[in-house]
Design an enzyme around this catalytic site. Sequence first.
Site: not given
Ligand code: PMP
Length: 399
Positions: A117, A194, A197, A220, A357
């Site tokens: 991401h 990270d 997910q 999430k 993203c």
């Molecule tokens: N890393 C991963 C793997 C994600 O899926 C996401 C959210 N889509 C993020 C980072 C960023 O999370 P947040 O927008 O809650 O900071």
Amino acid sequence: MNREDFAILKEQVHERELVYLDNAATSQKPQPVIDAIVEAYTHWNSNIHRGVHHLSQVATQHHEDARKAVANFIGAKSSDEIVFTKGTTDSLNALAFSYGEAYIYEGDEIIVSGLEHHSNIVPWQMLCARKKAVLRHIPLRADLTLDMEAFAGMLSDKTKLVSVAHVSNVLGTIQPIEEIIQLAHARNIPVCIDGAQSVPHMQVNVQTLDCDFLVFSGHKLYGPTGIGVLYGKREWLEKLPPHEGGGEMIEHVRWEGTTYNELPYKFEAGTPNFVGSWALKTATDYINSIGWEAIEAHERELTEYCEQQLLDLGCTVYAAGQSKAGVISFNVGEVHPFDVGTLLDQQGVAVRTGHHCAEPLIDTIGVPGTVRVSFGLYNDKADVDAFIAALKRAQMMLS
Ligand code: PMP
């Protein structure tokens, strides 16, 4: 599973009952989490840590109880290792700045993977630009798995940190983080996971994994927005400098200089999101009350059921057949994912379309984007059936 706890699922969208399959972007909140927020503002809202009065002490107790609950939830040795942040992105930026200040010098290398991401790419790029360091990424094989041989060959004395996603937010695939951690640790290189997910879909235990850092978001995980976690092993957090200055994070402030507070407060400048932390604790209680075994089995069954139907319809499923944690990306022939998403939305089905993203991964796949369905514990086979029926209608309209 526990659908009645999620009032929003009864909402009508375009005059149809909502089918919510965008959980990887954010999950819906069960009533106890919503009630916890109302309870906080109704009964004990007060700024924490600095007050001698009753309400402040109650609020402080809630915030610190939440820290203990989160520590237990991810199997941390101590609640001092839990830093509350705004979310995964905030946690990664905090780590990149703090770790970068202390440990990154010109020519050093940081390794991420080819399916990250943007949150796990851009903060490291910014750090590398500041410090003249180099950001490298583990390449993907043709089947979109990480090339672990290449990774082993990339590790060197120059490598100062590895930061990888546990579960891809695009593909849903589970990365071999145990092996990544072992290979990096054999060279004394710390690893950040990270967990944005993975933490919402499977039991993650930081001590079993032996990761040095773990980041994730509350929103999430059936919790509220604006709260997240940076877990760090005590030995690391003690050595790292604070990334932000202000109230709370100090021991003493003099014109000659400032000394910093103990862990974890050194990393929590300003008034923390104490209502969010309490609601996040409520979300972890909620998950614990159902149990990981049931949640994992339920989501695995739904994901497999859905993937098979997408394949039967002739859709291109990315990383098809690989084990996934509640996320599937696909395309319908050459149709632009945005068009598929719009036609699904008109039928009350919420999915996400685009690059999610993760532009470098989407570029590697070589498509403009994907359609992504992602499950939460409250989804059921009826949701998948409604989604597949809506997709069939979309296919007919598009052909
Ligand atoms: N890393 C991963 C793997 C994600 O899926 C996401 C959210 N889509 C993020 C980072 C960023 O999370 P947040 O927008 O809650 O900071």
